[in-house]
Design a protein around this motif. Structure first.
Motif, PDB file in Angstrom:
ATOM      1  N   ILE A 165      27.254  -3.953 -21.666  1.00 36.84           N
ATOM      2  CA  ILE A 165      28.434  -3.484 -22.397  1.00 36.84           C
ATOM      3  C   ILE A 165      28.939  -2.114 -21.947  1.00 36.84           C
ATOM      4  CG2 ILE A 165      29.255  -2.797 -24.696  1.00 36.84           C
ATOM      5  CD1 ILE A 165      27.706  -5.234 -25.772  1.00 36.84           C
ATOM      6  N   PRO A 166      28.094  -1.095 -21.747  1.00 41.60           N
ATOM      7  CA  PRO A 166      28.660   0.218 -21.410  1.00 41.60           C
ATOM      8  C   PRO A 166      28.956   0.459 -19.930  1.00 41.60           C
ATOM      9  CG  PRO A 166      26.314   0.430 -21.769  1.00 41.60           C
ATOM     10  CD  PRO A 166      26.676  -1.009 -22.062  1.00 41.60           C
ATOM     11  N   PHE A 167      28.754  -0.519 -19.066  1.00 39.73           N
ATOM     12  CA  PHE A 167      28.907  -0.276 -17.634  1.00 39.73           C
ATOM     13  C   PHE A 167      30.108  -1.003 -17.046  1.00 39.73           C
ATOM     14  CE2 PHE A 167      24.359   0.207 -18.542  1.00 39.73           C
ATOM     15  CZ  PHE A 167      24.215   1.540 -18.186  1.00 39.73           C
ATOM     16  N   ARG A 168      30.950  -0.257 -16.337  1.00 40.15           N
ATOM     17  CA  ARG A 168      32.127  -0.842 -15.686  1.00 40.15           C
ATOM     18  C   ARG A 168      31.697  -1.559 -14.405  1.00 40.15           C
ATOM     19  NH1 ARG A 168      31.605   4.336 -14.193  1.00 40.15           N
ATOM     20  NH2 ARG A 168      32.247   4.948 -12.113  1.00 40.15           N
ATOM     21  N   PRO A 169      32.483  -2.502 -13.921  1.00 34.59           N
ATOM     22  CA  PRO A 169      32.122  -3.202 -12.683  1.00 34.59           C
ATOM     23  C   PRO A 169      31.915  -2.258 -11.497  1.00 34.59           C
ATOM     24  CG  PRO A 169      33.848  -4.408 -13.801  1.00 34.59           C
ATOM     25  CD  PRO A 169      33.666  -3.101 -14.544  1.00 34.59           C
TER      26      PRO A 169
END
Length: 140
Positions: free
Chosen positions: A69-73
Motif C-alpha cells: 500500500i505505501p509504495f509507488r511503482p
C-alpha cells in the motif's frame, strides 16, 4: 475472536449501513476483466455509489498485498523496477521485481514469498485522495 472470512467487502459494508463514516472500496469492475472501479458508501447512507476509475490491474497482477500500500511503482527498492536514478549504470536489487530462478530448497525463503506484490499500482490514486483529505482538514 475473528469472524468468518469476508468474500465481498462491498456486501458487508452494505449489510451494516448506514455507518457513521464513509467507506471506499476499489474493486474489479467484473470477474473477467482487469478494470477497477470505486464503490463508495457515504457516511449515514444506505446506498453505495459506483464510479468508473479508468484504472486497471497491470498485466500479471491480480491482487494487492497490504505491505504494498505505501509504495509507488517507481519506488527504488520495493517498486516494479522502473525507477531510474540519474547517471546510474549499475544494476541494483529491487525487492519488488525479484524473480529468482534456480534449484528448489536452496533459498531460505519459499518461492511464494517472491510472488507477493511489493508496490501499489494504484499509488497515485491513493496519494491524490490522501492529499485531498489532508487539504480539507487544513481548512477546518
Amino acid at each position: 475472536m475473528m469472524g468468518a472470512p469476508v468474500d465481498d467487502p462491498v456486501e458487508l459494508m452494505l449489510e451494516r449501513a448506514p455507518l457513521s463514516f464513509s467507506v471506499t472500496v476499489l474493486s474489479n469492475r467484473d470477474s473477467s476483466g482487469s478494470e477497477v472501479e470505486i464503490i463508495r458508501l457515504p457516511a449515514g447512507e444506505s446506498t453505495a455509489v459506483e464510479d468508473e476509475l479508468r484504472l486497471a490491474w497491470p498485466p500479471g497482477v491480480f491482487s494487492l498485498s497490504h505491505i504494498a500500500i505505501p509504495f509507488r511503482p517507481a519506488d527504488p527498492l520495493y517498486g516494479d523496477g522502473s525507477a531510474t536514478e540519474s547517471g546510474a549504470t549499475e544494476s541494483r536489487l529491487v525487492l519488488g521485481a525479484i524473480a529468482p530462478r534456480g534449484e528448489r530448497s536452496v533459498l531460505a525463503l519459499t518461492p511464494n514469498y517472491f510472488l507477493r506484490l511489493r508496490y501499489n499500482p494504484f499509488y497515485d490514486f491513493q496519494a491524490t485522495k490522501i492529499q485531498s483529505w489532508l487539504g480539507r482538514l487544513e481548512k477546518e
